[in-house]
Design an enzyme around this catalytic site. Structure first.
Site, PDB file in Angstrom:
ATOM      1  N   ASN A  10      -5.005 -96.144   5.314  1.00 23.38           N
ATOM      2  CA  ASN A  10      -4.468 -94.998   4.578  1.00 23.38           C
ATOM      3  C   ASN A  10      -2.987 -94.882   4.949  1.00 23.38           C
ATOM      4  O   ASN A  10      -2.658 -94.439   6.040  1.00 23.38           O
ATOM      5  CB  ASN A  10      -5.239 -93.733   4.994  1.00 23.38           C
ATOM      6  CG  ASN A  10      -4.637 -92.476   4.406  1.00 23.38           C
ATOM      7  OD1 ASN A  10      -3.818 -92.542   3.487  1.00 23.38           O
ATOM      8  ND2 ASN A  10      -5.036 -91.321   4.928  1.00 23.38           N
ATOM      9  N   TRP A  11      -2.148 -95.311   4.032  1.00 26.33           N
ATOM     10  CA  TRP A  11      -0.703 -95.337   4.338  1.00 26.33           C
ATOM     11  C   TRP A  11      -0.081 -93.945   4.259  1.00 26.33           C
ATOM     12  O   TRP A  11       1.083 -93.768   4.625  1.00 26.33           O
ATOM     13  CB  TRP A  11       0.032 -96.282   3.365  1.00 26.33           C
ATOM     14  CG  TRP A  11      -0.360 -97.725   3.491  1.00 26.33           C
ATOM     15  CD1 TRP A  11      -1.311 -98.273   4.317  1.00 26.33           C
ATOM     16  CD2 TRP A  11       0.206 -98.832   2.761  1.00 26.33           C
ATOM     17  NE1 TRP A  11      -1.383 -99.641   4.128  1.00 26.33           N
ATOM     18  CE2 TRP A  11      -0.456-100.019   3.188  1.00 26.33           C
ATOM     19  CE3 TRP A  11       1.192 -98.947   1.781  1.00 26.33           C
ATOM     20  CZ2 TRP A  11      -0.156-101.282   2.674  1.00 26.33           C
ATOM     21  CZ3 TRP A  11       1.503-100.204   1.266  1.00 26.33           C
ATOM     22  CH2 TRP A  11       0.831-101.362   1.717  1.00 26.33           C
ATOM     23  N   LYS A  12      -0.811 -93.001   3.746  1.00 22.11           N
ATOM     24  CA  LYS A  12      -0.308 -91.627   3.579  1.00 22.11           C
ATOM     25  C   LYS A  12       1.027 -91.644   2.810  1.00 22.11           C
ATOM     26  O   LYS A  12       1.231 -92.509   1.969  1.00 22.11           O
ATOM     27  CB  LYS A  12      -0.177 -90.929   4.936  1.00 22.11           C
ATOM     28  CG  LYS A  12      -1.452 -91.038   5.772  1.00 22.11           C
ATOM     29  CD  LYS A  12      -1.480 -90.102   6.929  1.00 22.11           C
ATOM     30  CE  LYS A  12      -2.692 -90.415   7.789  1.00 22.11           C
ATOM     31  NZ  LYS A  12      -2.958 -89.422   8.796  1.00 22.11           N
ATOM     32  N   HIS A  98      -9.687 -85.950   2.341  1.00 23.92           N
ATOM     33  CA  HIS A  98      -9.018 -86.179   3.634  1.00 23.92           C
ATOM     34  C   HIS A  98      -8.618 -84.824   4.212  1.00 23.92           C
ATOM     35  O   HIS A  98      -8.229 -83.919   3.472  1.00 23.92           O
ATOM     36  CB  HIS A  98      -7.787 -87.074   3.430  1.00 23.92           C
ATOM     37  CG  HIS A  98      -7.209 -87.553   4.721  1.00 23.92           C
ATOM     38  ND1 HIS A  98      -6.439 -86.744   5.529  1.00 23.92           N
ATOM     39  CD2 HIS A  98      -7.303 -88.749   5.357  1.00 23.92           C
ATOM     40  CE1 HIS A  98      -6.080 -87.432   6.611  1.00 23.92           C
ATOM     41  NE2 HIS A  98      -6.592 -88.655   6.527  1.00 23.92           N
ATOM     42  N   GLU A 100      -6.060 -83.820   5.587  1.00 29.15           N
ATOM     43  CA  GLU A 100      -4.703 -83.375   5.232  1.00 29.15           C
ATOM     44  C   GLU A 100      -4.683 -82.772   3.830  1.00 29.15           C
ATOM     45  O   GLU A 100      -3.896 -81.872   3.545  1.00 29.15           O
ATOM     46  CB  GLU A 100      -3.718 -84.552   5.375  1.00 29.15           C
ATOM     47  CG  GLU A 100      -3.472 -84.860   6.853  1.00 29.15           C
ATOM     48  CD  GLU A 100      -3.072 -86.292   7.157  1.00 29.15           C
ATOM     49  OE1 GLU A 100      -2.709 -87.039   6.235  1.00 29.15           O
ATOM     50  OE2 GLU A 100      -3.132 -86.665   8.350  1.00 29.15           O
ATOM     51  N   GLU A 168     -13.969 -88.231  10.184  1.00 30.10           N
ATOM     52  CA  GLU A 168     -12.634 -88.196  10.786  1.00 30.10           C
ATOM     53  C   GLU A 168     -12.449 -86.862  11.510  1.00 30.10           C
ATOM     54  O   GLU A 168     -12.077 -85.858  10.880  1.00 30.10           O
ATOM     55  CB  GLU A 168     -11.564 -88.314   9.699  1.00 30.10           C
ATOM     56  CG  GLU A 168     -11.629 -89.605   8.922  1.00 30.10           C
ATOM     57  CD  GLU A 168     -10.255 -89.968   8.367  1.00 30.10           C
ATOM     58  OE1 GLU A 168      -9.742 -91.021   8.740  1.00 30.10           O
ATOM     59  OE2 GLU A 168      -9.696 -89.170   7.606  1.00 30.10           O
ATOM     60  N   GLY A 174      -3.955 -88.901  13.819  1.00 27.81           N
ATOM     61  CA  GLY A 174      -2.517 -88.947  14.077  1.00 27.81           C
ATOM     62  C   GLY A 174      -2.112 -88.401  15.431  1.00 27.81           C
ATOM     63  O   GLY A 174      -0.932 -88.183  15.689  1.00 27.81           O
ATOM     64  N   SER A 214      -7.031 -92.103  14.901  1.00 23.57           N
ATOM     65  CA  SER A 214      -6.312 -92.877  15.918  1.00 23.57           C
ATOM     66  C   SER A 214      -7.017 -94.177  16.292  1.00 23.57           C
ATOM     67  O   SER A 214      -6.978 -94.609  17.445  1.00 23.57           O
ATOM     68  CB  SER A 214      -6.044 -92.017  17.163  1.00 23.57           C
ATOM     69  OG  SER A 214      -5.201 -90.933  16.819  1.00 23.57           O
ATOM     70  N   GLY A 235      -4.987 -94.739   9.767  1.00 25.46           N
ATOM     71  CA  GLY A 235      -3.700 -94.233   9.304  1.00 25.46           C
ATOM     72  C   GLY A 235      -2.559 -94.987   9.955  1.00 25.46           C
ATOM     73  O   GLY A 235      -2.125 -96.038   9.490  1.00 25.46           O
ATOM     74  N   GLY A 236      -2.065 -94.463  11.088  1.00 24.17           N
ATOM     75  CA  GLY A 236      -0.879 -95.016  11.746  1.00 24.17           C
ATOM     76  C   GLY A 236      -0.925 -96.520  11.939  1.00 24.17           C
ATOM     77  O   GLY A 236       0.050 -97.226  11.639  1.00 24.17           O
TER      78      GLY A 236
HETATM   79  C1  PEP Z   1      -6.249 -91.045   8.636  1.00 22.23           C
HETATM   80  O1  PEP Z   1      -5.223 -90.668   8.107  1.00 22.23           O
HETATM   81  O2  PEP Z   1      -7.268 -91.110   7.958  1.00 22.23           O
HETATM   82  C2  PEP Z   1      -6.222 -91.398  10.041  1.00 22.23           C
HETATM   83  C3  PEP Z   1      -7.345 -91.650  10.641  1.00 22.23           C
HETATM   84  O3  PEP Z   1      -4.982 -91.442  10.653  1.00 22.23           O
HETATM   85  P1  PEP Z   1      -4.669 -92.040  12.119  1.00 22.23           P
HETATM   86  O4  PEP Z   1      -5.343 -93.370  12.208  1.00 22.23           O
HETATM   87  O5  PEP Z   1      -3.197 -92.128  12.179  1.00 22.23           O
HETATM   88  O6  PEP Z   1      -5.254 -91.077  13.118  1.00 22.23           O
END
Ligand code: PEP
Length: 252
Positions: A10-12, A98, A100, A168, A174, A214, A235-236
């Site tokens: 997930n590049w956000k 998600h 966010e 999640e 994040g 994470s 994500g990251g």
């Molecule tokens: C996400 O955005 O779904 C996520 C899990 O982010 P991160 O891996 O950065 O925690």
């Protein structure tokens, strides 16, 4: 039952055209050099990059998804994107719900369910996200919160082929703080047992449940080794081709 591991990035809201192209091309090179990968790979770029990324990964086996979709097919919804538009661009998946989106845009389980149903109607697979906040975990409500979100967000007509669940924990997204494999497995096992009651044993056994929060090359192996963890929503670590590829290489 063997479930095919899904490694989803997930590049956000990250990446201009050159960044997105470089990332997608590097992943496509990795994939093209791998015969019979043990996982399915998906990247979910921001909307602006979808077309370019679809072209860059063509023929590599990497799939492309949207990070959200509107519940309606079309109409007066300024700034929104429909599931049909994602499909039209070459997407095969849409992430819905998600945390966010739930926080920034006030989405609730009913909204998420409607979006997931739109994704299925458009011929996409839906990745339905659920997860508790730190406050809810500390109050001992983790399983209840996730159970409620699961039942409220699951689309009608969900099958193991068209729907993926992503657990999640909000406190792990994040933050660099990951659920322990045991904490994650506890929630994943609950999700699977709820799916048995809702969709039957066969569908529940075959439906993939991803962990997100994470996940990185250091912790992926242990998380992915858990019985009910069938991949990651990342994500990251999905923004660096080598890290994302290393996570994929951690598949059991
Ligand atoms: C996400 O955005 O779904 C996520 C899990 O982010 P991160 O891996 O950065 O925690």
């Amino acid at each position: 039952m063997a479930r095919r591991i899904l490694i989803a990035g997930n590049w956000k809201m990250n990446g201009l055209q050159s960044d997105g192209l470089a990332l997608a091309s590097a992943l496509a090179t990795h994939m093209r050099g791998t015969s019979d990968p043990a996982f399915e790979m998906l990247v979910c770029p921001p909307f602006t990059l979808i077309s370019k990324v679809v072209d860059a990964v063509a023929g590599s086996g990497i799939q492309v998804g949207g990070q959200d979709c509107h519940a309606a097919e079309k109409g007066a919804h300024t700034g929104d994107t429909s599931a049909w538009m994602l499909k039209d661009l070459g997407c095969t998946y849409a992430i819905v719900g998600h945390s966010e989106r739930r926080t920034d845009h006030g989405e609730n389980d009913a909204t998420v369910k409607a979006k997931a149903e739109a994704a299925l109607a458009a011929g996409l697979r839906a990745i339905v996200c659920i997860g508790e906040t730190l406050e809810e975990r500390d109050a001992g409500k983790t399983l209840d919160v996730n159970r409620t979100q699961l039942h409220g967000s699951l689309p009608a007509g969900a099958t193991a082929e068209n729907t993926v669940i992503a657990y999640e924990p909000v406190w792990a997204i994040g933050t660099g703080r990951t659920a322990t494999p045991e904490q994650a497995q506890e929630v994943h096992a609950m999700i699977r047992s709820e799916l048995v009651g809702k969709l039957g044993q066969g569908v529940a056994d075959a439906m993939r449940v991803l962990y997100g929060g994470s996940m990185n090359p250091k912790n992926a192996k242990e998380l992915l080794a858990q019985q009910d963890i069938d991949g990651g929503l990342i994500g990251g670590a999905s923004l660096k081709a080598d890290d994302f590829w290393a996570v994929a290489q951690s598949c059991p």
